[in-house]
Scaffold this active site. Structure first.
Site, mmCIF file in Angstrom:
data_model
loop_
_atom_site.group_PDB
_atom_site.id
_atom_site.type_symbol
_atom_site.label_atom_id
_atom_site.label_comp_id
_atom_site.label_asym_id
_atom_site.label_seq_id
_atom_site.Cartn_x
_atom_site.Cartn_y
_atom_site.Cartn_z
ATOM 1 N N CYS A 118 6.988 24.041 -24.177
ATOM 2 C CA CYS A 118 8.109 24.293 -23.270
ATOM 3 C C CYS A 118 8.871 25.556 -23.628
ATOM 4 C CB CYS A 118 9.047 23.094 -23.260
ATOM 5 S SG CYS A 118 8.333 21.696 -22.385
ATOM 6 N N HIS A 144 7.543 6.561 -9.103
ATOM 7 C CA HIS A 144 7.096 7.809 -9.736
ATOM 8 C C HIS A 144 6.116 7.551 -10.886
ATOM 9 C CE1 HIS A 144 7.439 12.029 -10.797
ATOM 10 N NE2 HIS A 144 7.523 11.658 -12.067
ATOM 11 N N ASP A 152 9.509 6.782 -4.865
ATOM 12 C CA ASP A 152 9.720 7.796 -5.894
ATOM 13 C C ASP A 152 11.122 8.378 -5.751
ATOM 14 O OD1 ASP A 152 9.675 10.074 -7.555
ATOM 15 O OD2 ASP A 152 7.537 10.375 -7.197
#
Length: 183
Positions: A80, A150, A117
């Site tokens: 990241c 989700h 979701d």
């Protein structure tokens, strides 16, 4: 940051108790998990994992499932701090949420969505479908799985969530069928 009323969506689902069939490798500075099918093949899939990373047993399970179906699967360690993973997620959600240039899809694409979701509501999926119908020049499919939340294909264990089992199995089968058609 998540709060008590609305926990992080990434914390949903089940953590698989799964060791993996593949192996961890390192090519220069890039670490990866690679799983190969029993028979030799030149078909390969790069698995872009969720926030929990390529070491999560669920993600390895998905890579191994692809290998069982004849694909070399590679999960790369996306760091990241380099921004790679963040850029991929931002681009994906932008494409779904508010992109006017949906015709930029270069390859056939299969979208798996969950009806319930909280991250990608049905109104955004409807908008995506409208844009695809109007502009897209390659094959695509948008499929919404009823009653699911989700990450259901990746984050649900059919053996402890029997009500989800048909949808988990269908989502995985649909993914493999799409790959078989286009790779």
């Amino acid at each position: 940051m998540a709060n008590e009323a609305r926990p992080c969506l990434c914390d949903i689902g089940d953590r698989f108790d799964y060791g993996g069939r593949g192996q961890e490798v390192q090519v220069e500075h890039i670490k990866a998990y690679v799983c190969k099918p029993a028979a030799s093949t030149d078909k390969a899939v790069i698995v872009i994992h969720d926030i929990f990373g390529w070491q999560l047993p669920n993600t390895r399970y998905m890579a191994d499932m692809l290998a069982t179906n004849g694909y070399i699967s590679k999960e790369l360690k996306l760091v990241c701090t380099e921004g790679i993973f963040q850029v991929l997620l931002i681009q994906l959600f932008r494409l779904i949420k508010d992109s006017d240039d949906i015709s930029s899809l270069l390859n056939p694409t299969f979208f798996i969505f969950a009806e319930k979701d909280d991250l990608i509501p049905l109104r955004q999926i409807t908008l995506l479908e409208q844009k695809l119908k109007k502009n897209c020049k390659v094959d695509y499919e948008v499929k919404i799985y009823p009653g699911q939340t989700h990450g259901f294909v990746h984050r649900r264990r059919e053996d402890i969530n029997p009500q989800d089992k048909p949808y988990v199995e269908e989502g995985r089968k649909d993914m493999i069928n799409w790959l078989n058609k286009y790779i």
